[in-house]
Motif scaffolding. Structure first.
Motif, short mmCIF file in Angstrom:
data_model
loop_
_atom_site.label_atom_id
_atom_site.label_comp_id
_atom_site.label_asym_id
_atom_site.label_seq_id
_atom_site.Cartn_x
_atom_site.Cartn_y
_atom_site.Cartn_z
N TRP A 443 10.89 -1.00 -1.15
CA TRP A 443 10.57 0.27 -0.47
C TRP A 443 10.05 0.04 0.95
O TRP A 443 9.51 0.93 1.57
N ASP A 642 6.29 0.28 5.65
CA ASP A 642 6.18 0.73 4.27
C ASP A 642 6.58 2.21 4.25
O ASP A 642 5.82 3.06 4.70
N VAL A 644 6.77 4.19 1.92
CA VAL A 644 6.01 4.99 0.97
C VAL A 644 4.68 5.49 1.56
O VAL A 644 4.29 6.63 1.36
N THR A 645 4.01 4.65 2.31
CA THR A 645 2.72 5.05 2.88
C THR A 645 2.82 5.38 4.37
O THR A 645 1.93 5.99 4.93
N GLY A 646 3.88 4.93 5.01
CA GLY A 646 4.01 5.12 6.45
C GLY A 646 3.31 4.03 7.26
O GLY A 646 3.31 4.08 8.48
N LEU A 781 12.66 8.71 2.17
CA LEU A 781 11.38 8.67 1.46
C LEU A 781 11.60 8.80 -0.05
O LEU A 781 10.99 8.06 -0.83
N MET A 785 10.41 6.18 -2.79
CA MET A 785 9.50 6.54 -3.88
C MET A 785 10.15 6.19 -5.22
O MET A 785 9.47 5.77 -6.16
N GLU A 786 11.45 6.37 -5.29
CA GLU A 786 12.18 6.06 -6.51
C GLU A 786 12.04 4.59 -6.85
O GLU A 786 11.67 4.22 -7.96
N TYR A 788 9.84 2.61 -5.71
CA TYR A 788 8.41 2.31 -5.86
C TYR A 788 7.96 2.59 -7.30
O TYR A 788 7.13 1.89 -7.85
N GLY A 789 8.48 3.67 -7.86
CA GLY A 789 8.05 4.08 -9.19
C GLY A 789 8.81 3.42 -10.32
O GLY A 789 8.53 3.66 -11.49
N ARG A 790 9.80 2.61 -9.96
CA ARG A 790 10.64 2.03 -11.00
C ARG A 790 9.91 0.88 -11.69
O ARG A 790 9.50 -0.09 -11.09
N VAL A 791 9.73 1.03 -12.98
CA VAL A 791 9.05 -0.02 -13.72
C VAL A 791 9.95 -0.43 -14.87
O VAL A 791 10.34 0.39 -15.69
N PHE B 192 -6.20 3.57 -0.62
CA PHE B 192 -5.43 3.43 0.61
C PHE B 192 -6.35 3.74 1.78
O PHE B 192 -7.03 4.76 1.80
N PRO B 243 7.25 3.89 -18.37
CA PRO B 243 7.71 4.29 -17.03
C PRO B 243 7.75 5.80 -16.88
O PRO B 243 7.33 6.34 -15.85
N ARG B 247 5.40 7.99 -14.27
CA ARG B 247 5.98 8.89 -13.28
C ARG B 247 5.38 10.30 -13.42
O ARG B 247 5.03 10.94 -12.45
N TYR B 269 -1.03 14.82 3.24
CA TYR B 269 -0.87 13.37 3.18
C TYR B 269 -1.65 12.80 2.00
O TYR B 269 -1.19 11.90 1.29
N HIS B 272 0.23 13.17 -1.15
CA HIS B 272 1.27 12.14 -1.24
C HIS B 272 0.65 10.80 -1.63
O HIS B 272 1.17 10.08 -2.50
N LEU B 273 -0.47 10.48 -1.02
CA LEU B 273 -1.12 9.20 -1.32
C LEU B 273 -1.58 9.13 -2.78
O LEU B 273 -1.56 8.07 -3.40
N VAL B 276 1.21 7.97 -4.67
CA VAL B 276 1.48 6.56 -4.40
C VAL B 276 0.49 5.66 -5.13
O VAL B 276 0.88 4.72 -5.83
N THR B 279 0.85 5.74 -8.97
CA THR B 279 1.98 4.90 -9.38
C THR B 279 1.59 3.43 -9.33
O THR B 279 1.82 2.67 -10.28
N ARG B 283 1.26 1.12 -12.65
CA ARG B 283 2.29 0.11 -12.77
C ARG B 283 1.66 -1.27 -12.90
O ARG B 283 2.08 -2.12 -13.67
#
Lengths: 799, 288
Positions: A443, A642, A644-646, A781, A785-786, A788-791, B192, B243, B247, B269, B272-273, B276, B279, B283
């Motif tokens: 990502w 990154d 995902v976070t920018g 994005l 994110m996809e 990023y979230g893939r486990v 973050f 998973p 999600r 923001y 969104h964080l 992030v 996740t 994970r």
């Protein structure tokens, strides 16, 4: 010592030992017996008439000596725009504007009393957006602008908020757009930033009953401080002494007048006692000056083969309540609009506009950083539109020394530098044609980008420098300079040149750490990367002068014509007959014959430098010769974004500059590394945030972000090109400011090249980058994110 | 809440350095609302500089032996004295079993501050952007409070009432933090930051028990004025870290956790964080 024993060598800065042992003294350390402590009382509203100031309760605090207001010192001061007051007179212009000054026996008493000053305001409408501030019905900050003493090269528009309107016209821009195949049109924004020097602004001033003033201050340019005080307050120059000890960083923020006149007037008002004023970090943010914000609108036209045929730009500078120095920033931003390129048709307008915010001032980069942020991104966007390599589009447009003219119509001389070699070295440094490394995570995006830049000092044509070289009894040298010493190491580099001129060890050359207008050699200012160049040339001339005196004396003593003698290896030698020599020690304080007869005396060399090449710029077209040199350079970066976070991480930095001659490669590398870090900090982190009343909301370093050690790239490449300049000291040019100018553009260009995401606003903070990706490339994005979230493997929680 | 201070000096105060808890309590009784307790001083001195607090008496508890201990209390858990520094806590595996707190504390500010600051102080500051409160809430920790009238214990979740607002009366002192026995709790922390030690968003997760007795705590810090739990996200992973659940938890948290606009970041923001870091933390726990 040979004639090239020190120039070109990595000599450590001469002030290192004092700094690392904590024995370097700063203005703050200056404790004069009987000192009183001053404390600012600042406005709580952004724009208002002062109806009444009640001082009684503040004056009643034990230890308070006086509480002063603008009525006690109704002076208007300044250097370029002449628009400032010492304390608010009649009205306040920003939330944070000093309205009163408490002077007390202790700082504790002063701070207590400062809370008790009661100011009654009649609120006025305020304006915070510089573009709105130009509208016809916008509230006026400076109703009496026509009375201000502007320097001749500035064009204020009385009756508006425009403090300076700079115009540049070169060719016919509309005709140029007619020839263009592709247009790039964008708006760019730049936030206010703080100079973030470690030592906040502070001053100790004493007025004497004999009409003289002594002022200790953390300043870059003591002679200009003296000039402004003298001219504004009508005090003869020689009655004012400005002393500058070690300075904990300036970056342009201490280039002009700070609080020196205020403290001096306060000292006089309290009965000629010394007054010390030290700003807290918060006060420095909200009452001191910062770098201006910018709104830039640009339209550029390119032909299919990449030639930029028209460039039209308007810079609107959010100059805040006082633009004394920023009028000159607007001028520099304007005439640097075209950067390292030759564009036949340019039209530029650059406006410094008053708003009800903190005043603004000079900062490292001085308009060139801001114009670079626009120009270098425009070229990157054009390259993409034209499907052309980023390097190729630049080669097509680069200035050609010996042929081209700059935007101001100045013929680019052969010896000014080699922009093509700079570009080539930048590309090699980043391995431009090589493969981009894989990102560390799916990502993230790994990308490379670069930007070029050029800059010279923005100084008046008559700005001059001088140097005095005094020999001591043992033939060691006290070199008297005026150029400031706040981390650049200029005194070290100049000492190396002096050492080689006489063939002595560099340790034999000393430059006093304190600058003193009564004792130091005059130099206009320490700004614009000019110190090594201007004061270096003055010093070399002082060396020539001293050598002439020494050779005259030696000729008499040795009974040889002067033309047959030379100064080398710490002695005067007969050319071709080195066994005929006299050590300098036996000459520089007069030669003593065996019978005691003495001829000559202490040798003092003097030199000066003023450029004869600079001119004012034409008021309508901006044509002329504004600077004494152009240092070309460029920055390349390898970044990881990154998605995902920018967040952007710089993995590798390449800095290349054509310095003419690397007098001290160690100091040069330190400038290139340090400038990169500062440029990266401004690019990725720094932003002064204002609330709806113009208050600075983040006046400290936990909320105003600066790059930290963890953000510094691991891989640093600093290279230099040496195209000697005929009138530079040993061919050298300035470098100090240059090293941060193209950093932000290089980073943004890397992001754009790899993702197509336009980052038009500084800083490129994670939030700003995330917002840009979300709005411009939501699919990018979502994909990030996809992944990023893939486990893949679910692991049950430990029981 | 503000940042920075126009003042260079501190307000006038008398400094006390009691050598026992009784002495400290006597001083507190004597000076009442005029007194503030100081551990590392990291928060208090900043507040005093800003004049958010101007106590006439500062009671420095660094030499109170009762507050310098880390004790295991059988049947209860680990009691961390209020004057123990974060650096001391991070040494020697003291926090084994409390990964979420260890991870949060390991990233507090910088090494210099960690050797000065205390866990109790970090909590009592009650400013939104610090890291230990969410971790303590996730672990079900409580605050041990002593007053002249006796002692009481309140859960951390109720102790923080708002920014710089805690459930502590004049005359009382925080003596320690009680961490319940971890009993195989799996926990982790993520945050973050964008340029300083202050988080823009943080999350502390603790998973305890198994099967039907499984309990989940997901606590978000720095997104609003006080740490907040997210029941919907907790619910989403209640039947295991898959998973799909991860999600869903991230989506739920991003939707439900109340986020505010402030000088450090926008609410959008932060939302969104939250997704992030949720996740990321879950994970990581899956692969633990």
């Amino acid at each position: 010592m040979t004639a090239d024993a020190f120039v070109g060598k990595a000599v450590p800065p001469e002030d290192t030992v004092r700094k690392v042992t904590g024995t370097a003294l700063y203005t703050y350390d200056w404790e004069v017996p009987g000192t009183l402590y001053a404390k600012l009382v600042t406005s709580t509203v952004p724009h208002a008439k002062i109806v009444r100031i009640s001082l009684e309760s503040a004056k009643a605090v034990p230890g308070v000596v006086a509480v002063l207001t603008g009525k006690d010192m109704p002076f208007r001061v300044g250097m370029y725009a002449g628009d400032r007051d010492l304390l608010a007179v009649e009205k306040v212009r920003w939330a944070g504007h000093p309205v009163a000054l408490v002077v007390a026996e202790t700082l504790e008493a002063g701070e207590r009393a400062s809370e008790l000053v009661d100011v009654e305001y009649e609120t006025l409408p305020a304006v915070f957006d510089p573009v709105k501030a130009m509208e016809a019905d916008a509230p006026l900050l400076h109703e009496r602008m026509e009375e201000y003493k502007h320097a001749p090269v500035f064009y204020p528009v009385p009756g508006t908020n425009i403090a300076n309107r700079f115009r540049l016209v070169h060719g016919d821009v509309e005709k140029g757009f007619g020839q263009a195949d592709e247009l790039v049109e964008e708006e760019f924004r730049i936030s206010h930033v703080s100079h973030a020097y470690l030592e906040t602004q502070n001053v100790v001033a004493q007025a004497y009953r004999d009409g003289t003033y002594e002022i200790w201050t953390s300043a870059q340019s003591p002679f200009v401080v003296r000039q402004i005080i003298s001219e504004s307050l009508n005090i003869p120059y020689n009655k004012i002494t400005i002393r500058v000890p070690f300075v904990g960083g300036g970056f342009g923020g201490k280039a002009g007048l700070q609080w020196e006149a205020l403290a001096a007037m306060a000292s006089k008002a309290v009965g000629y006692r010394p007054v010390k004023l030290v700003l807290s970090r918060k006060e420095n943010f909200s009452s001191g000056a910062s770098r201006e914000g910018v709104v830039a609108n640009v339209k550029a036209g390119f032909t299919k083969d990449g030639k930029c045929v028209a460039y039209k730009v308007r810079f609107v500078l959010d100059a805040g309540a006082y633009a004394d120095y920023t009028v000159n920033v607007s001028r520099a931003m304007g005439y640097s609009a075209e950067g390292v390129y030759e564009v036949p048709n340019v039209q530029c307008e650059s406006l410094a506009v008053y708003t009800n915010k903190v005043p603004t001032t000079a900062m490292r980069g001085f308009g060139y950083s801001e114009s670079n942020w626009v120009l270098e991104q425009v070229f990157e966007r054009a390259a993409k539109k034209l499907g052309m390599d980023s390097a190729k589009i630049r080669r097509v447009n680069l200035l050609r020394p010996g042929e081209s003219h700059t935007a101001t119509g100045e013929k680019v001389r052969e010896d000014v530098g080699d922009p093509r070699k700079v570009l080539q070295t930048v590309l090699e440094g980043i391995d431009w044609d090589g493969k981009v490394e894989r990102p560390s995570e799916p990502w993230k995006v790994r990308a490379r980008g670069f930007a070029l830049c050029v800059k010279g000092p923005s100084q008046p044509p008559n700005a001059s420098s001088s140097a005095i070289l005094k020999f001591n009894e043992d033939s060691t040298i006290d070199l008297v300079l005026g150029t400031g010493n706040f981390g650049q190491g200029t005194a070290t580099a100049i000492s190396q040149m002096v050492a080689d001129q006489f063939g002595v060890a560099v340790e034999k050359v000393r430059v006093d750490p304190v600058r003193d207008t009564g004792k130091s050699a005059y130099t206009w200012q320490t700004v614009g990367s000019r110190g090594l160049f201007t004061d270096g040339v003055a010093t070399l001339r002082a060396c020539e002068d001293a050598k002439g005196q020494i050779l005259d004396l030696a000729s008499q003593v040795m009974r040889l014509p002067k033309s047959e003698l030379e100064v080398a290896e710490g002695a005067v030698k007969a050319k071709g007959r080195p066994w005929l020599s006299i050590p300098l020690r036996e000459l520089v304080f007069g030669y003593v014959y065996p019978n005691g007869n003495t001829v000559g005396g202490p040798v003092i060399g003097r030199g000066q430098y003023t450029s004869s090449l600079n001119t004012y710029l034409d008021p309508q077209t901006g044509q002329g010769v504004p600077t004494i040199f152009h240092t070309f350079g460029g920055t390349a970066v390898d970044i990881e974004l990154d998605l995902v976070t920018g967040a952007i991480e710089v993995k590798k930095a390449v800095q290349v500059f054509d310095v003419g001659k690397a007098i001290n490669p160690l100091l040069l590398k330190m400038q290139l590394d340090g400038g990169f870090i500062m440029g990266m900090s401004i690019a990725l982190f720094e932003k002064i945030k204002f609330d709806e009343q113009g208050w600075v909301m983040n006046p400290n370093f936990t909320s105003y972000y600066l790059a930290r050690m963890k953000d510094v790239p691991k891989d640093f490449v600093a290279r230099y090109v040496e195209t000697p300049q005929f009138d530079g000291p040993l061919g050298a040019r300035g470098i100090g400011e240059l090293s941060m100018i193209s950093v932000a553009s290089a980073i943004s260009n890397a992001v754009f090249r790899s993702t197509g995401v336009k980052l038009n606003n500084l800083p490129m903070s994670p939030e700003e980058v995330w917002a840009a990706i979300s709005s411009q490339k939501p699919e990018l994005l979502a994909k990030a994110m996809e992944s990023y979230g893939r486990v893949e493997t679910a692991v049950k929680a430990r029981q | 809440m503000s940042f920075g201070s126009p003042y260079v000096t501190l307000p006038d105060f008398a400094y006390h350095r009691p050598k026992s808890l009784d002495e400290a309590l006597a001083l507190l009784k004597e000076h009442g609302e005029e007194a503030k307790v100081m551990g590392g001083g990291v928060g208090l001195i900043a507040f005093m500089k800003e004049r958010l607090m101007s106590p006439a008496h500062v009671i420095d508890v660094k030499e109170v032996p009762e507050l310098r201990q880390v004790r295991h209390v059988p049947g209860k858990g680990l009691s961390i004295g209020a004057a123990v520094s974060i650096k001391e806590l991070l040494e020697g595996g003291t926090l084994r079993g409390y990964a979420v707190l260890e991870e949060a504390l390991a990233r507090v500010a910088d090494p210099m501050i960690r050797s000065r600051a205390t866990l109790a102080g970090n909590l009592c500051e009650a400013i939104p952007w610090v890291d230990s409160p969410p971790a303590l809430i996730a672990l079900g920790a409580s605050v041990e409070i002593a007053g002249t009238g006796g002692t009481r214990e309140v859960p951390v979740s109720g102790f923080i009432r708002g920014p710089v607002d805690i459930d502590l009366n004049p005359g009382e002192i925080v003596t320690g933090i009680m961490l319940p026995d971890p009993k195989g709790t799996l926990s982790a922390f993520e945050k973050f930051t964008a340029g300083s030690e202050f988080s823009l968003a943080s999350v502390a997760v603790a998973l305890a028990g198994g099967g039907r007795k499984r309990s989940v705590a997901m606590v978000y810090g720095a997104v609003s004025s006080t740490p907040v739990r997210c029941a919907e996200a907790e619910q989403a992973v209640a039947d295991g870290l898959t998973p799909a659940n991860v999600r869903r938890a991230a989506d739920m948290a991003s939707e439900k956790v109340e986020c505010v606009d402030d000088v450090l970041a926008s609410a959008a923001y932060r939302r969104h964080l939250v997704k992030v870091i949720t996740t990321r933390v879950l994970r990581r726990m899956m692969s633990a």
